[in-house]
Design an enzyme around this catalytic site. Structure first.
Site, PDB file in Angstrom:
ATOM      1  N   ARG A  87      18.650  12.266   5.478  1.00  0.00           N
ATOM      2  CA  ARG A  87      19.453  12.211   4.269  1.00  0.00           C
ATOM      3  C   ARG A  87      20.909  11.933   4.599  1.00  0.00           C
ATOM      4  O   ARG A  87      21.498  12.555   5.468  1.00  0.00           O
ATOM      5  CB  ARG A  87      19.373  13.536   3.525  1.00  0.00           C
ATOM      6  N   ARG A 104      19.408   8.658  -2.450  1.00  0.00           N
ATOM      7  CA  ARG A 104      19.105   9.514  -1.301  1.00  0.00           C
ATOM      8  C   ARG A 104      17.670   9.327  -0.831  1.00  0.00           C
ATOM      9  O   ARG A 104      16.773   9.063  -1.629  1.00  0.00           O
ATOM     10  CB  ARG A 104      19.384  10.978  -1.605  1.00  0.00           C
ATOM     11  N   ASP A 143      15.794  14.514  -1.556  1.00  0.00           N
ATOM     12  CA  ASP A 143      16.538  15.578  -2.215  1.00  0.00           C
ATOM     13  C   ASP A 143      15.555  16.708  -2.487  1.00  0.00           C
ATOM     14  O   ASP A 143      14.500  16.474  -3.089  1.00  0.00           O
ATOM     15  CB  ASP A 143      17.112  15.027  -3.525  1.00  0.00           C
ATOM     16  N   ASP A 191      15.464  20.533  -4.129  1.00  0.00           N
ATOM     17  CA  ASP A 191      16.222  21.528  -4.892  1.00  0.00           C
ATOM     18  C   ASP A 191      15.334  22.723  -5.213  1.00  0.00           C
ATOM     19  O   ASP A 191      14.204  22.539  -5.690  1.00  0.00           O
ATOM     20  CB  ASP A 191      16.704  20.938  -6.222  1.00  0.00           C
TER      21      ASP A 191
HETATM   22  N1  ROI Z   1      17.570  10.605 -11.244  1.00  0.00           N
HETATM   23  C1  ROI Z   1      16.233  10.642 -11.150  1.00  0.00           C
HETATM   24  N2  ROI Z   1      15.496   9.910 -11.989  1.00  0.00           N
HETATM   25  N3  ROI Z   1      15.587  11.416 -10.216  1.00  0.00           N
HETATM   26  C2  ROI Z   1      16.294  12.168  -9.334  1.00  0.00           C
HETATM   27  O1  ROI Z   1      15.691  12.873  -8.485  1.00  0.00           O
HETATM   28  C3  ROI Z   1      17.700  12.160  -9.417  1.00  0.00           C
HETATM   29  N4  ROI Z   1      18.463  12.925  -8.591  1.00  0.00           N
HETATM   30  C4  ROI Z   1      19.783  12.956  -8.687  1.00  0.00           C
HETATM   31  C5  ROI Z   1      20.538  12.158  -9.725  1.00  0.00           C
HETATM   32  C6  ROI Z   1      21.551  11.266  -9.042  1.00  0.00           C
HETATM   33  C7  ROI Z   1      21.230  13.133 -10.650  1.00  0.00           C
HETATM   34  N5  ROI Z   1      19.662  11.337 -10.523  1.00  0.00           N
HETATM   35  C8  ROI Z   1      18.316  11.349 -10.401  1.00  0.00           C
HETATM   36  O2  ROI Z   1      20.464  13.741  -7.884  1.00  0.00           O
END
Ligand code: ROI
Length: 175
Positions: free
Chosen positions: A83, A92, A95, A97
């Site tokens: 990443r 990215r 990610d 979370d």
């Molecule tokens: N938009 C989508 N569709 N999926 C994501 O995982 C995602 N993650 C983010 C941001 C940039 C807010 N937009 C995203 O961090």
């Protein structure tokens, strides 16, 4: 054992490969077992600027790791999978979370749970709905059905890609 719900997203490299590698790595964490995985969803990027479409999914883990130890472990997996964190809101490779950690509500500088943006994110709520118990309110956020009703799935489609992760037997001992 506490249940934690983790959102996965990727829109660089090979997103399906990244998501699968991440679930495998999470399943190998100490004192942690993956207990459920959602379908994979394709979504156009939410947020400023132009960027490639995402693949998103949600998994549930049973874990003896505390919230901050789990966060450390997830960030190490993000780093190991290359990443880059150059641009806020930018594309990215991976990610991860923490959406929910048991019934806890955490508001520290490093970690906020429930994830503060989850109620507005279709790419989190719809995958979560694949695996979250229908009768269980989200800590501080109410019912998932209500959150879904207020968050239209615009630009979100269920992908034919899957996480391809075999759930371990529930009685397998944790290592
Ligand atoms: N938009 C989508 N569709 N999926 C994501 O995982 C995602 N993650 C983010 C941001 C940039 C807010 N937009 C995203 O961090």
């Amino acid at each position: 054992m506490p249940a934690a719900w983790i959102a996965l997203g990727s829109n660089l490299g090979e997103p399906a490969v990244q998501l699968r590698a991440a679930v495998n790595a999470i399943g190998l964490l100490a004192q942690t077992r993956v207990t459920a995985r959602s379908g994979v969803f394709a979504s156009s990027a939410v947020g400023p600027g132009q960027q490639p479409n995402y693949l998103n999914a949600v998994i549930c883990v049973a874990t003896e790791l505390g919230p901050l130890d789990l966060l450390d472990a997830l960030q190490a997996i993000e780093q190991a999978q290359g990443r880059e964190r150059s641009v806020r809101w930018g594309p990215r490779t991976l990610d991860l979370d923490i959406l929910l950690y048991g019934e806890q509500q955490i508001r520290s500088t490093r970690l906020q749970v429930p994830h503060p943006a989850m109620a507005q994110r279709h790419f989190v709520l719809y995958p979560l709905a694949d695996i979250y118990p229908g009768d269980q309110p989200l800590p501080g956020l109410g019912s998932l059905a209500n959150l879904l009703a207020q968050c239209p799935a615009v630009g979100l489609t269920r992908s034919t890609v899957t996480l391809d992760y075999d759930l371990p037997h529930p009685r397998e001992p944790l290592t």
